[in-house]
Each structure stands twice: as structure tokens, then as C-alpha cells.
Design a protein around this motif. Structure first.
Motif, PDB file in Angstrom:
ATOM      1  N   GLU A  95       0.822  -1.218   0.000  1.00 38.04           N
ATOM      2  CA  GLU A  95       0.000   0.000   0.000  1.00 38.04           C
ATOM      3  C   GLU A  95       0.849   1.258   0.000  1.00 38.04           C
ATOM      4  OE1 GLU A  95      -3.408   2.042   2.853  1.00 38.04           O
ATOM      5  OE2 GLU A  95      -3.113  -0.135   2.892  1.00 38.04           O
ATOM      6  N   ASP A  96       2.027   1.197   0.618  1.00 34.04           N
ATOM      7  CA  ASP A  96       2.923   2.346   0.672  1.00 34.04           C
ATOM      8  C   ASP A  96       4.227   1.993  -0.034  1.00 34.04           C
ATOM      9  OD1 ASP A  96       1.204   3.974   2.239  1.00 34.04           O
ATOM     10  OD2 ASP A  96       1.732   2.795   4.001  1.00 34.04           O
ATOM     11  N   PRO A  97       4.256   2.108  -1.361  1.00 37.00           N
ATOM     12  CA  PRO A  97       5.413   1.641  -2.129  1.00 37.00           C
ATOM     13  C   PRO A  97       6.671   2.436  -1.832  1.00 37.00           C
ATOM     14  CG  PRO A  97       3.921   2.882  -3.521  1.00 37.00           C
ATOM     15  CD  PRO A  97       3.220   2.690  -2.219  1.00 37.00           C
ATOM     16  N   SER A  98       7.797   1.753  -1.887  1.00 40.86           N
ATOM     17  CA  SER A  98       9.095   2.375  -1.700  1.00 40.86           C
ATOM     18  C   SER A  98      10.058   1.777  -2.714  1.00 40.86           C
ATOM     19  CB  SER A  98       9.613   2.150  -0.274  1.00 40.86           C
ATOM     20  OG  SER A  98      10.906   2.681  -0.130  1.00 40.86           O
ATOM     21  N   LEU A  99      10.571   2.599  -3.609  1.00 45.23           N
ATOM     22  CA  LEU A  99      11.461   2.104  -4.646  1.00 45.23           C
ATOM     23  C   LEU A  99      12.905   2.031  -4.182  1.00 45.23           C
ATOM     24  CD1 LEU A  99      10.064   4.035  -7.749  1.00 45.23           C
ATOM     25  CD2 LEU A  99       9.361   1.829  -6.830  1.00 45.23           C
ATOM     26  N   PHE A 100      13.245   2.778  -3.138  1.00 45.65           N
ATOM     27  CA  PHE A 100      14.623   2.787  -2.649  1.00 45.65           C
ATOM     28  C   PHE A 100      14.761   2.180  -1.252  1.00 45.65           C
ATOM     29  CE2 PHE A 100      15.603   5.133  -6.316  1.00 45.65           C
ATOM     30  CZ  PHE A 100      16.980   5.202  -6.442  1.00 45.65           C
ATOM     31  N   GLY A 101      13.694   1.750  -0.654  1.00 45.54           N
ATOM     32  CA  GLY A 101      13.779   1.033   0.611  1.00 45.54           C
ATOM     33  C   GLY A 101      13.873   1.936   1.828  1.00 45.54           C
ATOM     34  N   GLU A 102      13.720   1.335   2.992  1.00 42.80           N
ATOM     35  CA  GLU A 102      13.633   2.086   4.240  1.00 42.80           C
ATOM     36  C   GLU A 102      14.979   2.489   4.815  1.00 42.80           C
ATOM     37  OE1 GLU A 102      11.307  -0.107   6.986  1.00 42.80           O
ATOM     38  OE2 GLU A 102       9.464   0.015   5.803  1.00 42.80           O
ATOM     39  N   ASN A 103      16.067   1.861   4.353  1.00 43.35           N
ATOM     40  CA  ASN A 103      17.366   2.081   5.002  1.00 43.35           C
ATOM     41  C   ASN A 103      18.157   3.252   4.439  1.00 43.35           C
ATOM     42  OD1 ASN A 103      17.005  -0.160   6.712  1.00 43.35           O
ATOM     43  ND2 ASN A 103      17.725  -1.550   5.109  1.00 43.35           N
ATOM     44  N   ILE A 104      17.832   3.681   3.255  1.00 49.14           N
ATOM     45  CA  ILE A 104      18.619   4.728   2.614  1.00 49.14           C
ATOM     46  C   ILE A 104      18.508   6.038   3.405  1.00 49.14           C
ATOM     47  CG2 ILE A 104      16.731   5.391   1.086  1.00 49.14           C
ATOM     48  CD1 ILE A 104      18.772   5.981  -1.068  1.00 49.14           C
ATOM     49  N   ASN A 105      19.655   6.713   3.591  1.00 47.48           N
ATOM     50  CA  ASN A 105      19.627   7.998   4.302  1.00 47.48           C
ATOM     51  C   ASN A 105      20.236   9.147   3.491  1.00 47.48           C
ATOM     52  OD1 ASN A 105      22.505   7.923   4.778  1.00 47.48           O
ATOM     53  ND2 ASN A 105      22.099   6.491   6.456  1.00 47.48           N
ATOM     54  N   LYS A 106      20.905   8.820   2.385  1.00 48.74           N
ATOM     55  CA  LYS A 106      21.485   9.873   1.552  1.00 48.74           C
ATOM     56  C   LYS A 106      21.480   9.401   0.108  1.00 48.74           C
ATOM     57  CE  LYS A 106      25.675  12.650   0.860  1.00 48.74           C
ATOM     58  NZ  LYS A 106      27.075  12.889   1.303  1.00 48.74           N
ATOM     59  N   VAL A 107      21.148  10.317  -0.797  1.00 49.08           N
ATOM     60  CA  VAL A 107      21.170   9.978  -2.219  1.00 49.08           C
ATOM     61  C   VAL A 107      21.723  11.150  -3.012  1.00 49.08           C
ATOM     62  CG1 VAL A 107      18.793  10.737  -2.644  1.00 49.08           C
ATOM     63  CG2 VAL A 107      19.823   9.042  -4.154  1.00 49.08           C
ATOM     64  N   THR A 108      22.581  10.838  -3.980  1.00 47.65           N
ATOM     65  CA  THR A 108      23.151  11.833  -4.876  1.00 47.65           C
ATOM     66  C   THR A 108      22.673  11.528  -6.287  1.00 47.65           C
ATOM     67  OG1 THR A 108      25.122  12.079  -3.497  1.00 47.65           O
ATOM     68  CG2 THR A 108      25.270  12.866  -5.759  1.00 47.65           C
ATOM     69  N   ILE A 109      22.055  12.508  -6.924  1.00 43.87           N
ATOM     70  CA  ILE A 109      21.468  12.345  -8.249  1.00 43.87           C
ATOM     71  C   ILE A 109      22.395  12.992  -9.270  1.00 43.87           C
ATOM     72  CG2 ILE A 109      19.465  12.887  -9.696  1.00 43.87           C
ATOM     73  CD1 ILE A 109      17.816  13.030  -7.106  1.00 43.87           C
ATOM     74  N   PRO A 110      22.759  12.304 -10.354  1.00 42.50           N
ATOM     75  CA  PRO A 110      23.674  12.885 -11.345  1.00 42.50           C
ATOM     76  C   PRO A 110      22.993  13.925 -12.221  1.00 42.50           C
ATOM     77  CG  PRO A 110      22.908  10.753 -12.119  1.00 42.50           C
ATOM     78  CD  PRO A 110      22.339  10.931 -10.725  1.00 42.50           C
ATOM     79  N   ASP A 111      23.788  14.727 -12.925  1.00 38.68           N
ATOM     80  CA  ASP A 111      23.212  15.803 -13.719  1.00 38.68           C
ATOM     81  C   ASP A 111      22.747  15.352 -15.097  1.00 38.68           C
ATOM     82  OD1 ASP A 111      25.580  15.564 -15.093  1.00 38.68           O
ATOM     83  OD2 ASP A 111      26.326  17.567 -14.604  1.00 38.68           O
ATOM     84  N   THR A 112      22.682  14.045 -15.325  1.00 41.89           N
ATOM     85  CA  THR A 112      21.981  13.540 -16.509  1.00 41.89           C
ATOM     86  C   THR A 112      20.483  13.445 -16.258  1.00 41.89           C
ATOM     87  OG1 THR A 112      22.347  11.259 -15.753  1.00 41.89           O
ATOM     88  CG2 THR A 112      23.935  12.173 -17.319  1.00 41.89           C
TER      89      THR A 112
END
Length: 494
Positions: free
Chosen positions: A117-134
Motif C-alpha cells: 500500500e505504501d510503495p518504496s522504490l529505494f527502501g527504508e534504510n537509505i539515508n542519503k542519495v546523490t542524483i547525477p546531472d543527466t
């Protein structure tokens, strides 16, 4: 990816001239915002104008699902969309390329049925994410229900953020929960508005900060306390339902920089109620027609109009004549959908024709201007013209673009076209002559399905992929005949 757009369709042309990863880079100054969101400099080349459209890249996919050790993804003809993180790291740096194609989208219109019911594509444990400039697009659910996620690096290249129902891509994250009341920004996008539940004043004045490039649909939805809003000159896009049902909003400063406005962006506001009948303008965008359009109506826009908003004149039943002036560069999604236009003139500076823009209009004649870069999905489906020329600036013919044009007899496709989407000319049952450009790489599934009167098609060597049933029922005996081809292309027919 057809989902509710949070950042409207603006800003395509900063990169669309190159459908790959943008070649040479033009550096801009990096900015860092507070609340643990960093912005990196954007990269672009062949900049025509930094505006427009819902997708820089094609929606034409090779496979619907792929995996490597860390990600599930969809591979398109010119980019990759990440749909799930499979790794176990808590500090994640998203790759800029997979299979040597740029990663341009995270999340999006993905199947979340198996995620609960509450989807998560990156999971509960992730605390930091860096997104590239593409990356240009952050899709629905992307980082939702990542309760420990507090630190996000969002590059300036992100120009689209998608939304489904009450789901922003950052719902139920520590980052979002930690945002103070007021406008919440994701990079250079005005994402949402957090208001104090105890707030009772109906005289709130909002100023969006400089350098903001887009306003999310639903960003200020149903905020009854807001009475006025000032939008800076940097904003190019106002998303679907962005200010809908802000009942006390009567004063809006809309700069000339705005090119694209989503469906019902100002619906239910005092501002719209106070407009006169006829074409309502928001800045230099033709936003909507107020009142009833008579079937003898001749729509003539102001000469300085630069855009026609999504859904602005759809279902008008019948229009005697539509004249789109030369200053217009963007025609929005569903702009004239199902309006049965008797006569249409498209100005010669239009660059974007949105999804379903003229679908169901039964147009007998149309000239696509030479500067058009994108012809959207189902843009001219079910029209009644007999011939069409795709000009040389067009690189992508999206899915179903001319589907069901049963009177179409000849098409001439320019040499810049690299992809013909799924069902693009399906059911064009009177089509006889097809001239393909010399640089086509991809012909999608059922692209010429049931085009039973075609006499021949010459397929150039450039083609690397032909989808299932692309030429099925090509001939009147309902068998695939011998198609004159050059080199390897004939072996690709399925």
C-alpha cells in the motif's frame, strides 16, 4: 510516462536538440540550498531556449524491465529510467549511465502493485542519495517511504517532478518532514506548500524565490489562505492544478517567461472568476477559453502569445478557424483535442506539438512548421488529411502520432527522424507511399500495422531495431510481402 506532472512540461529545448547525453557542456554556477538539498550545475548544449515540454527524451522503449546488481530499469531508445534500487547501501550515488545510455529518470510510471500500500522504490534504510546531472525527471514514488532519507543532492538538470494523487516523490521522508512551513523546494522546483494547520488568515501573500524554474502541479492546491502570489521571471512552467481551489487567490503576477501552463492551474480561484469571457491569458500563454465557444468561432490569438496551455481549448466541438501566430512556440497536451477544427494555421515558430494536441480534430489539411522538434503522442490521431511531411528538425515521431488517419495517402519523413514510435501510423489504411529518412534507427511495434495499401517501403541501413508486427498486414492479402530494403534492415523484421 503519462502521470500527473508536478513540474509542468517546460524546459525541453535546453537539451532536446541532442537526444543523447548532451555532448559539450555549458557550465553554470552551482547553488546550494538549505535543508540538506544541494544543487549541482546543469549541463546542456545546442541551447535553443531553456524551456518546454514534458520529456527531453523519447518514450520509445526497448524493454519494459531489466536488472543489474543494483537497479531495475527500463531501457529506452536513447536513455534509461531507473525503477527500483536493489542494493543495500545507505549512501547511494545514482549512476549517470547504464549500458552507455544516460540515466534521465528515477521512479515514474512503474508497477508498484508488488510493493504494498505504501510503495518504496529505494527502501527504508537509505539515508542519503546523490542524483547525477543527466537526470531530468524524478518520477512518482521515487523516494517516497524512505523514512531515514534526510540528505538529497538534486542537480539543476531536474526540470520535471511527477505526482500521483497525494504522492510526491518525497512523501514520508525525513527530508520532507524537516522542511519548515512555507514553500518546499526540490532543487529549482517549487514542489509543495506546507501551511500551519492553525493558520486562519485569508490574506497570505506568497513570493516564489528567484531562480525557481518550475511550479509543481498541486503545489499550492486548495490553499484557501493565499490571496496573492508573485512569480519570478525565471519560472518557465506552471504545473497542472498548481493553484486549483485557492479560493481567495485574486492577485497573481505571471511573468512573460512562462511558456507552459498545465490543465486547470488556476481553476477555482478568484483570479479566474474575475476574467472576462473569451480567451483568458496568463502572462503570454493562452490559458483557457472562458464561456461557450460557438461553432462559427474564429480563434485568433494575440500576436505576442508564446504558448497554448494544456487542455486549453479541448472538446470545443467545432471551430470554424484557428490561427496560431508566429510567436507561439509551444502547443500544449490536449490543447485542441476533439475540437473538429475546420481550418488550422500553425505559426512557423512552433517547436513543440504536445500529446493529443489535435487528436480527433478531423483536420483535412495541416502543415507542420519546419521548426517543430517534437510531435507528441497521438498528436494528430484520427485526422483526415491526405498527405503529411515531417520536417527535418523532428527527431522523434512519438507513439500513435498519426494513428487512424484513414485518408492519409503519402508521408515524407525528414532525415533527422531517428525513431518512429509504436502504432505511429497504425490503421492508416489508405497509405500508399512512404518515404523514410536516411537516419532512422528504430521503428516501433505495429508502427505501420494494417497499412494494407502500401506499395513498398525502402528501409535504410541505419535501422537497428524493428518492433513486433511493425509491418503486419502491410499488403491487402494480409501477409508481409517482400519489402525492398538496403543492407541489414530486412533481417530485423519480426
Amino acid at each position: 510516462m503519462k502521470i500527473k506532472k508536478i513540474v509542468a512540461s517546460a524546459l525541453l529545448l535546453c537539451m532536446i536538440a541532442s537526444l543523447s547525453a548532451c555532448g559539450e557542456k555549458e557550465n553554470t554556477t552551482s547553488n546550494t540550498t538549505s535543508n540538506n538539498i544541494s544543487q549541482s550545475s546543469t549541463s546542456s548544449t545546442n541551447i535553443i531556449n531553456p524551456e518546454y515540454h514534458n520529456n527531453i527524451y523519447s518514450d520509445i522503449k526497448y524493454e519494459s524491465s531489466n536488472k543489474n546488481n543494483d537497479y531495475e530499469y527500463i531501457e529506452y531508445v536513447d536513455h534509461v529510467q531507473i525503477t527500483k534500487y536493489l542494493g543495500s547501501q545507505t549512501d547511494v550515488t545514482i549512476p549517470s549511465k547504464i549500458n552507455d545510455k544516460p540515466v534521465t529518470c528515477i521512479g515514474g510510471d512503474v508497477d508498484t502493485s508488488a510493493l504494498g500500500e505504501d510503495p518504496s522504490l529505494f527502501g527504508e534504510n537509505i539515508n542519503k542519495v546523490t542524483i547525477p546531472d543527466t537526470v531530468t525527471t524524478i518520477g512518482e514514488y521515487a523516494f517516497g517511504n524512505c523514512p531515514n532519507l534526510s540528505n538529497i543532492t538534486i542537480p539543476d538538470s531536474v526540470i520535471n517532478i511527477y505526482y500521483r494523487n497525494s504522492w510526491t516523490p518525497f512523501k514520508n521522508t525525513k527530508w520532507y518532514d524537516n522542511q519548515p512551513n512555507g514553500i518546499v523546494y526540490a532543487g529549482k522546483i517549487a514542489l509543495d506548500y506546507k501551511a500551519d494547520n492553525n493558520e486562519t488568515t485569508k490574506n497570505t501573500n506568497i513570493t516564489i524565490k528567484d531562480d525557481t524554474i518550475g511550479i509543481a502541479p498541486y503545489a499550492f492546491y486548495n490553499q484557501e489562505n493565499i490571496s496573492s502570489i508573485t512569480i519570478p521571471n525565471s519560472v518557465k512552467s506552471i504545473g497542472e492544478c498548481a493553484f486549483k481551489d485557492c479560493k481567495n487567490l485574486s492577485n497573481i503576477s505571471i511573468p512573460d517567461s512562462v511558456i507552459n501552463i498545465g490543465d486547470c492551474a488556476f481553476g477555482g480561484t478568484k483570479w479566474f472568476e474575475n476574467q472576462n469571457d473569451g480567451i483568458v491569458y496568463a502572462g503570454k500563454v493562452a490559458y483557457e477559453y472562458k464561456g461557450i465557444i460557438d461553432e462559427t468561432e474564429k480563434l485568433i490569438f494575440k500576436n505576442d502569445t508564446v504558448g497554448i496551455a494544456d487542455h486549453s481549448f479541448n472538446n470545443a466541438l467545432s471551430l470554424a478557424e484557428v490561427i496560431i501566430p508566429n510567436n507561439v512556440e509551444y502547443i500544449g497536451d490536449y490543447a485542441f483535442y476533439n475540437s473538429e477544427i475546420k481550418s488550422l494555421s500553425i505559426g512557423n515558430n512552433v517547436k513543440i506539438i504536445g500529446d493529443h494536441a489535435f487528436a480527433g480534430c478531423y483536420l483535412a489539411n495541416v502543415t507542420i512548421p519546419d521548426k517543430v522538434i517534437t510531435i507528441g503522442k497521438s498528436a494528430f490521431s484520427d485526422c483526415a488529411f491526405t498527405n503529411i511531411t515531417i520536417p527535418n528538425n523532428v527527431e522523434i515521431i512519438e507513439s500513435s502520432a498519426f494513428n487512424g488517419c484513414i485518408k492519409l495517402r503519402t508521408i515524407n519523413i525528414g532525415n533527422s527522424v531517428i525513431s518512429i514510435g509504436e502504432d505511429a501510423f497504425r490503421g492508416c489504411e489508405n497509405l500508399k507511399e512512404v518515404k523514410l529518412g536516411n537516419n532512422i534507427k528504430y521503428i516501433g511495434p505495429q508502427a505501420f500495422f494494417n497499412c494494407s495499401k502500401i506499395e513498398n517501403i525502402v528501409l535504410p541501413d541505419s535501422i537497428t531495431y524493428i518492433g513486433d508486427s511493425a509491418f503486419e498486414y502491410l499488403y491487402s492479402d494480409y501477409e508481409i510481402g517482400t519489402i525492398p530494403t538496403q543492407g541489414k534492415a530486412s533481417s530485423l523484421i519480426q
